[in-house]
Structure formats: C-alpha cells, structure tokens
Design a protein around this motif. Structure first.
Motif, PDB file in Angstrom:
ATOM      1  N   ILE A  30     104.726-107.360  60.281  1.00  0.00           N
ATOM      2  CA  ILE A  30     104.530-108.812  60.368  1.00  0.00           C
ATOM      3  C   ILE A  30     103.522-109.274  59.310  1.00  0.00           C
ATOM      4  CG2 ILE A  30     103.630-110.685  61.862  1.00  0.00           C
ATOM      5  CD1 ILE A  30     104.856-109.151  64.253  1.00  0.00           C
ATOM      6  N   GLY A  31     102.571-108.393  58.981  1.00  0.00           N
ATOM      7  CA  GLY A  31     101.632-108.696  57.899  1.00  0.00           C
ATOM      8  C   GLY A  31     100.530-109.663  58.277  1.00  0.00           C
ATOM      9  N   LEU A  32     100.298-109.842  59.563  1.00  0.00           N
ATOM     10  CA  LEU A  32      99.195-110.677  60.041  1.00  0.00           C
ATOM     11  C   LEU A  32      98.342-109.855  60.992  1.00  0.00           C
ATOM     12  CD1 LEU A  32     101.264-113.889  60.875  1.00  0.00           C
ATOM     13  CD2 LEU A  32      99.496-113.776  59.118  1.00  0.00           C
ATOM     14  N   ARG A  33      97.058-110.194  61.053  1.00  0.00           N
ATOM     15  CA  ARG A  33      96.166-109.459  61.959  1.00  0.00           C
ATOM     16  C   ARG A  33      96.140-110.150  63.321  1.00  0.00           C
ATOM     17  NH1 ARG A  33      92.016-105.843  61.269  1.00  0.00           N
ATOM     18  NH2 ARG A  33      92.095-106.056  58.993  1.00  0.00           N
ATOM     19  N   PRO A  34      96.548-109.441  64.400  1.00  0.00           N
ATOM     20  CA  PRO A  34      96.512-110.084  65.718  1.00  0.00           C
ATOM     21  C   PRO A  34      95.074-110.294  66.200  1.00  0.00           C
ATOM     22  CG  PRO A  34      97.221-107.788  65.926  1.00  0.00           C
ATOM     23  CD  PRO A  34      97.089-108.069  64.460  1.00  0.00           C
ATOM     24  N   SER A  35      94.835-111.425  66.870  1.00  0.00           N
ATOM     25  CA  SER A  35      93.498-111.692  67.411  1.00  0.00           C
ATOM     26  C   SER A  35      93.336-111.111  68.810  1.00  0.00           C
ATOM     27  CB  SER A  35      93.239-113.203  67.442  1.00  0.00           C
ATOM     28  OG  SER A  35      94.199-113.851  68.256  1.00  0.00           O
ATOM     29  N   ARG A  36      94.467-110.698  69.405  1.00  0.00           N
ATOM     30  CA  ARG A  36      94.407-110.105  70.747  1.00  0.00           C
ATOM     31  C   ARG A  36      95.610-109.212  70.958  1.00  0.00           C
ATOM     32  NH1 ARG A  36      94.752-113.324  76.538  1.00  0.00           N
ATOM     33  NH2 ARG A  36      94.030-111.606  77.834  1.00  0.00           N
ATOM     34  N   ARG A  37      95.405-108.111  71.696  1.00  0.00           N
ATOM     35  CA  ARG A  37      96.501-107.198  72.047  1.00  0.00           C
ATOM     36  C   ARG A  37      96.469-106.976  73.554  1.00  0.00           C
ATOM     37  NH1 ARG A  37      94.321-105.153  67.311  1.00  0.00           N
ATOM     38  NH2 ARG A  37      95.806-104.584  65.654  1.00  0.00           N
ATOM     39  N   ILE A  38      97.589-107.228  74.228  1.00  0.00           N
ATOM     40  CA  ILE A  38      97.662-107.050  75.678  1.00  0.00           C
ATOM     41  C   ILE A  38      98.733-106.003  75.971  1.00  0.00           C
ATOM     42  CG2 ILE A  38      98.085-108.196  77.905  1.00  0.00           C
ATOM     43  CD1 ILE A  38      97.466-110.885  76.364  1.00  0.00           C
ATOM     44  N   VAL A  39      98.359-104.960  76.730  1.00  0.00           N
ATOM     45  CA  VAL A  39      99.320-103.899  77.067  1.00  0.00           C
ATOM     46  C   VAL A  39     100.198-104.353  78.235  1.00  0.00           C
ATOM     47  CG1 VAL A  39      99.606-101.502  77.826  1.00  0.00           C
ATOM     48  CG2 VAL A  39      97.741-102.100  76.263  1.00  0.00           C
ATOM     49  N   LEU A  40     101.512-104.309  78.038  1.00  0.00           N
ATOM     50  CA  LEU A  40     102.487-104.638  79.083  1.00  0.00           C
ATOM     51  C   LEU A  40     103.599-103.593  79.034  1.00  0.00           C
ATOM     52  CD1 LEU A  40     102.875-108.488  78.462  1.00  0.00           C
ATOM     53  CD2 LEU A  40     101.699-107.440  80.398  1.00  0.00           C
ATOM     54  N   PHE A  41     104.343-103.476  80.121  1.00  0.00           N
ATOM     55  CA  PHE A  41     105.465-102.534  80.147  1.00  0.00           C
ATOM     56  C   PHE A  41     106.768-103.291  80.323  1.00  0.00           C
ATOM     57  CE2 PHE A  41     102.072 -99.616  80.570  1.00  0.00           C
ATOM     58  CZ  PHE A  41     102.558 -98.372  80.190  1.00  0.00           C
ATOM     59  N   ASN A  42     107.685-103.109  79.392  1.00  0.00           N
ATOM     60  CA  ASN A  42     109.041-103.647  79.502  1.00  0.00           C
ATOM     61  C   ASN A  42     109.904-102.506  80.033  1.00  0.00           C
ATOM     62  OD1 ASN A  42     111.431-105.014  79.318  1.00  0.00           O
ATOM     63  ND2 ASN A  42     111.383-105.311  77.108  1.00  0.00           N
ATOM     64  N   GLY A  43     110.052-102.435  81.366  1.00  0.00           N
ATOM     65  CA  GLY A  43     110.667-101.260  81.976  1.00  0.00           C
ATOM     66  C   GLY A  43     109.760-100.065  81.708  1.00  0.00           C
ATOM     67  N   PRO A  44     110.318 -98.957  81.185  1.00  0.00           N
ATOM     68  CA  PRO A  44     109.486 -97.778  80.915  1.00  0.00           C
ATOM     69  C   PRO A  44     108.768 -97.838  79.558  1.00  0.00           C
ATOM     70  CG  PRO A  44     111.781 -97.282  80.441  1.00  0.00           C
ATOM     71  CD  PRO A  44     111.749 -98.706  80.922  1.00  0.00           C
ATOM     72  N   ILE A  45     109.073 -98.859  78.747  1.00  0.00           N
ATOM     73  CA  ILE A  45     108.540 -98.908  77.376  1.00  0.00           C
ATOM     74  C   ILE A  45     107.169 -99.566  77.353  1.00  0.00           C
ATOM     75  CG2 ILE A  45     108.950 -99.681  75.004  1.00  0.00           C
ATOM     76  CD1 ILE A  45     111.963 -99.939  75.840  1.00  0.00           C
ATOM     77  N   GLU A  46     106.171 -98.831  76.857  1.00  0.00           N
ATOM     78  CA  GLU A  46     104.827 -99.420  76.705  1.00  0.00           C
ATOM     79  C   GLU A  46     104.844-100.371  75.510  1.00  0.00           C
ATOM     80  OE1 GLU A  46     100.267 -98.096  75.678  1.00  0.00           O
ATOM     81  OE2 GLU A  46     101.460 -96.738  76.917  1.00  0.00           O
ATOM     82  N   CYS A  47     104.468-101.606  75.757  1.00  0.00           N
ATOM     83  CA  CYS A  47     104.528-102.646  74.722  1.00  0.00           C
ATOM     84  C   CYS A  47     103.159-103.261  74.492  1.00  0.00           C
ATOM     85  CB  CYS A  47     105.487-103.761  75.151  1.00  0.00           C
ATOM     86  SG  CYS A  47     107.193-103.216  75.362  1.00  0.00           S
ATOM     87  N   ARG A  48     103.061-104.026  73.416  1.00  0.00           N
ATOM     88  CA  ARG A  48     101.875-104.845  73.139  1.00  0.00           C
ATOM     89  C   ARG A  48     102.327-106.301  72.985  1.00  0.00           C
ATOM     90  NH1 ARG A  48     100.312-100.609  74.133  1.00  0.00           N
ATOM     91  NH2 ARG A  48      98.635 -99.303  73.282  1.00  0.00           N
ATOM     92  N   LEU A  49     101.631-107.187  73.680  1.00  0.00           N
ATOM     93  CA  LEU A  49     101.806-108.618  73.434  1.00  0.00           C
ATOM     94  C   LEU A  49     100.738-108.988  72.428  1.00  0.00           C
ATOM     95  CD1 LEU A  49     103.239-111.278  74.139  1.00  0.00           C
ATOM     96  CD2 LEU A  49     101.501-111.635  75.906  1.00  0.00           C
ATOM     97  N   LEU A  50     101.158-109.291  71.210  1.00  0.00           N
ATOM     98  CA  LEU A  50     100.241-109.544  70.084  1.00  0.00           C
ATOM     99  C   LEU A  50     100.064-111.036  69.875  1.00  0.00           C
ATOM    100  CD1 LEU A  50     101.810-106.887  67.688  1.00  0.00           C
ATOM    101  CD2 LEU A  50      99.794-106.581  69.140  1.00  0.00           C
ATOM    102  N   LYS A  51      98.816-111.464  69.826  1.00  0.00           N
ATOM    103  CA  LYS A  51      98.514-112.885  69.624  1.00  0.00           C
ATOM    104  C   LYS A  51      98.124-113.130  68.166  1.00  0.00           C
ATOM    105  CE  LYS A  51      95.286-116.519  71.043  1.00  0.00           C
ATOM    106  NZ  LYS A  51      94.035-116.845  71.799  1.00  0.00           N
ATOM    107  N   TYR A  52      98.751-114.113  67.539  1.00  0.00           N
ATOM    108  CA  TYR A  52      98.441-114.480  66.154  1.00  0.00           C
ATOM    109  C   TYR A  52      98.063-115.961  66.093  1.00  0.00           C
ATOM    110  CZ  TYR A  52     101.038-110.177  65.106  1.00  0.00           C
ATOM    111  OH  TYR A  52     101.473-108.873  65.068  1.00  0.00           O
ATOM    112  N   ASP A  53      96.909-116.254  65.542  1.00  0.00           N
ATOM    113  CA  ASP A  53      96.488-117.644  65.321  1.00  0.00           C
ATOM    114  C   ASP A  53      96.884-118.022  63.901  1.00  0.00           C
ATOM    115  OD1 ASP A  53      95.010-117.981  67.885  1.00  0.00           O
ATOM    116  OD2 ASP A  53      93.792-116.355  67.035  1.00  0.00           O
ATOM    117  N   ILE A  54      97.811-118.963  63.770  1.00  0.00           N
ATOM    118  CA  ILE A  54      98.328-119.324  62.429  1.00  0.00           C
ATOM    119  C   ILE A  54      97.558-120.527  61.925  1.00  0.00           C
ATOM    120  CG2 ILE A  54     100.429-119.705  61.086  1.00  0.00           C
ATOM    121  CD1 ILE A  54     100.553-117.224  62.923  1.00  0.00           C
ATOM    122  N   TYR A  55      96.733-120.313  60.913  1.00  0.00           N
ATOM    123  CA  TYR A  55      95.866-121.394  60.405  1.00  0.00           C
ATOM    124  C   TYR A  55      96.586-122.220  59.356  1.00  0.00           C
ATOM    125  CZ  TYR A  55      92.390-118.710  62.897  1.00  0.00           C
ATOM    126  OH  TYR A  55      91.702-118.047  63.889  1.00  0.00           O
TER     127      TYR A  55
END
Length: 375
Positions: A350-375
């Motif tokens: 994606i080429g952007l630095r996330p300001s927050r990472r939240i661990v969530l599971f989509n079924g058995p898959i460990e995921c990250r919900l990545l937050k990006y503040d677009i200035y």
C-alpha cells in the motif's frame, strides 16, 4: 426473573461487543475471553439477539461443575432438571467446545452429554426426544475449560452472523459480524460518507446502512432458537420487535458507496441490500480501485481486499494493493481509511504507514485492521 447470559464473539471483537451490550441498557457487563457476560430477563435476551451486530451467539448458562472424566460429564449433565427445558416431542442438538481439558475430543463429549440429556428425559416422561443437528428445538452447548464444564442453552439457534439477507455469496465472503465490528472500530457513526471500493457482495456497505439507519440486524432473520422453547413469551417478543421497527430511519444524511469490478458481485450486493431493507440507502457502482473518487471530505473508507490465501495469485495482488495506496493518496485526502488484510507482505505494498494496527480473526485467518490517515 434475572438470568445470566454470555454473548460470544470472534477473537479481537470482545471489547466492541461489550460496548454494544452496554448500549442496550444492560448494567452488569463483564468482558471475558471469547465474549461478554451480562445479566437480565428474557426480554433482555430477546433484545440482545435482535440488536447485537458483533455477537456470534447468545448463550444462557444453566449449570456448571468440575469435570475430570467422561463419567463426571455424564453425571453433571444428567443432574440438570432437563424437564424444565425439553419434552420428548421437541428435538435436541448438543455442541461442545473444549480447551485444556482431560476430555480431548469435542465430538465424544457432545455425544456423552446428549446421552445424559435423553436418559434424563426418558426417566421423566418414558420417551426420548429425537436429535436434529440441523434445526433443533433446543440447542445445548457444553463448554469444557481446564476440567470445568459449563452447560448452556443456545438462545440464538443459527449463529447471529446469518442475518437472512445474504443468500448469494461471493467466494471468501466477509462475515456480517466481522464487517459490523470493523465499522464499530472505525468509529463511523453515520455523520460522514462511507466508501468501500472493493465491496464484493456488499457486506460492509449493508452493515453500515443497517447501523446508520438504526435497523436491528436480526429483523431480516427467519427466526431465533428461543422462539422454539416451551417457555417462549410471544407477548414480550412482540414488544421487543415493535420497539425495533419504529426506530428504523428511512433516509440518511450522508452517502454510503460500494464499488467493485465484478458485475455479478454487484448484482448480489444490490439484492442483499434490498433484502436487508437498505436498498435505497446504499449506492453501488462498477469501477476499478483506481477509478474511485471520494464523494466529499472528510469521510471513512473501509475495505477487505483479497489476502492471497484463498483467492489466488499473490503477485497479481501486489499491484492491487499498490493501486489502493495510490488511490488513497490521490483521491481520498481528508479521509481515514481502514483496510482489513491477512497478508502483511501485501499490506506493505500500500506504501503508507498505518497509524494503528488492530488484530482480528477472519475465521481462522489472523488479520490486521490497518488505519491510515490520509492528509
């Protein structure tokens, strides 16, 4: 009469669910691993099943005992006064979850518990109830953790992510409950536009529209487990339903937009939105990720791009993730973007630095919900 309930949630969603339960007006709410414990009457249970967007099930614990062996399990389950909940004319199913237990096979534990229940009913009534694993009148859950057993009645029946509106499913769909959790975690409250540029069968936009229009997610379900119980209070349920129906808004102050390259996916999305009762509140359009334009700023962008796990070629997806990053920078200034992904390598494209990472599971898959503040 005040009873105890336990609403289950996917890993990482417990705090969001606790806030949801509190918003229902429940005061005794306890956050635990795997869900939220709370107290209330049966009307509270009905309301929880109808309204909770991020819960998987609402269980009602009825017994607990230490359990070191199959015999302990049988005797403990058999000691429950099952005639209060079950008759020989009703059907039954038993599920089991276990962790760090001396009994290591969930199927065996469920079978042992089922034997104890039907033997108890036979002793009381002279007849045994039938087992129906697909659509039972009474679903019993046995939870074994570190040799302690909790026996609960499943008040929900089918899991609560099965809202009833999504009959058509695109490959690898996002669960409705997880889509609702992402919306809650983004802080979106319906006051700014919401865009999903890879909406697939429309789960995120539909869940957003349900939330913003104050529609209870359970209104489109064919039914709940508690409706098949002999103790079901039809008058109380009717009051809870009526209370929900009068709250639903017919229009929204901001747009909710979903787009996708796949025409068949968009056709599913429109049907799903119509079945959910929010067809007039969501706009769907066919476009690639690079053609997406923000309706106005500020706003929220939410998406769940493919991870390269079930949907194929990771090399091809690198270009997709790069295009997502380029689109965010070019067309979504002033937005906050949340991207759910189960592939950290693709996320880096994606080429952007996330300001927050939240661990969530989509079924058995460990995921990250990545937050990006677009200035």
């Amino acid at each position: 009469m005040e009873l105890e309930f336990f609403a289950t949630a996917a890993k990482g969603v417990e705090e969001v669910l606790a806030e949801e339960v509190s918003r229902l007006g429940v005061t005794e709410v306890t956050l635990e691993k795997g869900g939220v414990r709370f107290r209330g009457d049966m009307a509270t249970c009905y309301r929880a099943n109808l309204w909770l967007r991020t819960a998987q099930r609402v269980l009602m614990p009825i017994a607990g005992f230490s359990c070191e062996s199959p015999q302990h399990l049988y005797e403990g389950v058999r000691s429950v006064p099952w005639q209060q909940y079950l008759t020989p004319d009703m059907t039954l199913a038993v599920s089991c979850n276990l962790r760090d237990s001396k009994i290591t096979h969930s199927g065996f534990a469920a079978l042992k518990a089922k034997d104890a229940i039907v033997d108890s009913i036979r002793d009381t009534f002279g007849r045994r109830p039938d087992v129906d694993s697909r659509a039972p009148d009474l679903q019993v859950n046995v939870h074994l953790v570190r040799n302690h057993c909790t026996v609960s009645l499943d008040t929900s029946g089918a899991s609560l992510d099965k809202r009833g509106y999504r009959l058509d499913k695109k490959e690898a769909p996002l669960r409705e409950t997880l889509a609702a959790a992402i919306i809650e975690l983004s802080g979106w409250d319906g006051s700014v536009p919401l865009v999903d540029p890879m909406c697939g069968s429309g789960t995120i936009p539909v869940e957003a529209a349900l939330r913003a229009s104050r529609r209870a997610p359970g209104l489109t379900r064919p039914g709940f487990g508690f409706q098949r119980w002999s103790s079901f209070d039809a008058v109380a349920w009717s009051a809870v339903l009526k209370e929900a129906q009068v709250q639903a808004a017919e229009s929204l102050p901001v747009p909710i937009l979903g787009s996708d390259l796949s025409g068949s996916a968009l056709e599913m999305a429109r049907k799903n939105a119509d079945r959910a009762g929010v067809g007039s509140l969501v706009s769907f359009s066919r476009s690639g990720i690079g053609e997406c334009i923000a309706p106005s700023s500020p706003g929220i962008l939410l998406c769940n791009p493919p991870y390269g796990v079930r949907l194929g070629d990771e090399e091809m997806l690198q270009a997709l993730y790069k295009k997502l990053g380029d689109t965010l920078k070019k067309s979504f200034q002033g937005y906050t973007a949340y991207v759910l992904t189960g592939n950290p390598h693709l996320a880096s494209c994606i080429g952007l630095r996330p300001s927050r990472r939240i661990v969530l599971f989509n079924g058995p898959i460990e995921c990250r919900l990545l937050k990006y503040d677009i200035y």
